[in-house]
Design a protein around this motif. Structure first.
Motif, PDB file in Angstrom:
ATOM      1  N   THR A  39       5.235 -13.709   6.169  1.00  9.86           N
ATOM      2  CA  THR A  39       5.404 -12.392   6.781  1.00  9.86           C
ATOM      3  C   THR A  39       4.546 -11.374   6.041  1.00  9.86           C
ATOM      4  O   THR A  39       4.422 -11.428   4.807  1.00  9.86           O
ATOM      5  N   GLU A  40       3.978 -10.447   6.798  1.00 16.98           N
ATOM      6  CA  GLU A  40       3.152  -9.382   6.221  1.00 16.98           C
ATOM      7  C   GLU A  40       3.965  -8.093   6.129  1.00 16.98           C
ATOM      8  O   GLU A  40       4.767  -7.767   7.014  1.00 16.98           O
ATOM      9  N   GLU A  45       6.455  -0.200   2.815  1.00 15.93           N
ATOM     10  CA  GLU A  45       7.497  -0.870   3.587  1.00 15.93           C
ATOM     11  C   GLU A  45       8.446  -1.599   2.644  1.00 15.93           C
ATOM     12  O   GLU A  45       8.038  -2.193   1.649  1.00 15.93           O
ATOM     13  N   HIS A  46       9.741  -1.542   2.973  1.00 18.78           N
ATOM     14  CA  HIS A  46      10.745  -2.219   2.146  1.00 18.78           C
ATOM     15  C   HIS A  46      10.840  -3.688   2.540  1.00 18.78           C
ATOM     16  O   HIS A  46      11.016  -4.007   3.717  1.00 18.78           O
ATOM     17  N   LEU A  47      10.759  -4.556   1.546  1.00 20.04           N
ATOM     18  CA  LEU A  47      10.994  -5.972   1.780  1.00 20.04           C
ATOM     19  C   LEU A  47      12.500  -6.251   1.765  1.00 20.04           C
ATOM     20  O   LEU A  47      13.001  -7.047   2.560  1.00 20.04           O
ATOM     21  N   CYS A  64       1.562  -6.577  -4.363  1.00 18.07           N
ATOM     22  CA  CYS A  64       2.399  -6.146  -5.483  1.00 18.07           C
ATOM     23  C   CYS A  64       3.595  -5.377  -4.946  1.00 18.07           C
ATOM     24  O   CYS A  64       3.461  -4.572  -4.009  1.00 18.07           O
ATOM     25  N   VAL A  65       4.754  -5.612  -5.545  1.00 16.55           N
ATOM     26  CA  VAL A  65       6.013  -5.029  -5.100  1.00 16.55           C
ATOM     27  C   VAL A  65       6.639  -4.249  -6.247  1.00 16.55           C
ATOM     28  O   VAL A  65       6.646  -4.705  -7.396  1.00 16.55           O
ATOM     29  N   LYS A  66       7.170  -3.075  -5.931  1.00 18.23           N
ATOM     30  CA  LYS A  66       7.892  -2.265  -6.912  1.00 18.23           C
ATOM     31  C   LYS A  66       9.392  -2.504  -6.747  1.00 18.23           C
ATOM     32  O   LYS A  66       9.904  -2.462  -5.635  1.00 18.23           O
ATOM     33  N   LEU A 106       3.708  -1.974  -2.611  1.00 17.70           N
ATOM     34  CA  LEU A 106       2.807  -0.933  -3.085  1.00 17.70           C
ATOM     35  C   LEU A 106       1.471  -0.980  -2.357  1.00 17.70           C
ATOM     36  O   LEU A 106       0.828   0.045  -2.143  1.00 17.70           O
ATOM     37  N   ILE A 107       1.046  -2.181  -2.022  1.00 16.93           N
ATOM     38  CA  ILE A 107      -0.189  -2.442  -1.305  1.00 16.93           C
ATOM     39  C   ILE A 107       0.141  -3.481  -0.234  1.00 16.93           C
ATOM     40  O   ILE A 107       1.274  -3.971  -0.197  1.00 16.93           O
TER      41      ILE A 107
END
Length: 241
Positions: A39-40, A45-47, A64-66, A106-107
């Motif tokens: 999934t993109e 956007e919140h995962l 990268c995820v925050k 983040l990206i």
């Protein structure tokens, strides 16, 4: 940093920790690929969302995820950044409890979304998956302990220098003149959270480094001009907390 869940990817996350995907063998990876769906996610956007219940987990393939949490009083804390190969959302998916944090892209992010039941079945058939999860959780506990120790032992400037160097290595883009742009939209509040310091002190340190010509900063942008100076700072240069 692109993975796309190929046979041997994703490769690498940092010098001190091996990501989940690299801890499982090719057979287990194939089983997980077949169990999940790629999934993109777009930037911001919140995962996953804090306090929600979910029946799935993710393996990050690209981007990268925050990781953030919000306290009852409304204060948002930045806990960590996660990159390619990292396992995300496993705690709530496996124990049935609410999500403990919000994960935000983040990206542009690509992730393998795996139903919890399918993940448990894969772990039953491939014990290496269970072992990898244990290693990941152990490493995160060690990271948390190391970070708390660093707060008591290292000046904030040394911690911030180390963070910028790590981000430059993992998400940096070197220009023709040798400077490195960190391609992540992180604010000074984010930096403060990641080094367990105050925004005011982070702002003051960055202002000093700008005056020295070590970095330039924008609202959510940092460029490293003098990595050697940051390395010296990380190894014990003077600065306040």
């Amino acid at each position: 940093m692109t993975a796309d869940f190929r046979e041997n990817g994703p490769l690498g996350h940092g010098p001190s920790r091996t990501p989940f995907w690299n801890l499982v063998d090719a057979t287990a990876r194939q089983t997980l690929r077949e169990a999940g769906k790629v999934t993109e996610f777009t930037p911001r956007e919140h995962l996953l969302r804090q306090d929600e219940f979910g029946d799935h987990l993710l393996v990050l393939g690209r981007g990268c995820v925050k990781v953030t949490t919000v306290a009852a009083a409304g204060y948002q804390a930045v806990l960590a950044l996660r990159g390619p190969g990292d396992l995300l959302g496993e705690q709530a998916a496996l124990d049935g409890g609410p999500r403990s944090a919000t994960l935000t892209a983040l990206i542009p992010v690509q992730a393998l979304v795996i139903p919890a039941e399918a993940f448990r079945a894969a772990a039953h058939d491939h014990p290496v998956i269970t072992g990898a999860v244990r290693q990941v959780l152990s490493a995160r506990l060690r990271d948390a302990d190391r970070q708390r120790t660093s707060v008591g032992a290292d000046p904030l400037a040394a911690r911030l220098a180390g963070l910028l160097l790590d981000l430059a290595a993992s998400h940096g883009r070197r220009n023709s003149d040798g400077v490195v742009d960190i391609d992540l939209p992180l604010s000074q509040d984010d930096f403060a959270g990641l080094v367990l310091g105050s925004r005011r002190t982070v702002s003051r340190v960055l202002e000093q480094w700008r005056a020295e010509g070590w970095v330039t900063t924008g609202r959510t942008h940092v460029t490293v001009h003098n990595a050697d100076a940051l390395k010296r700072m990380r190894e014990g240069g003077p600065a306040g907390r």
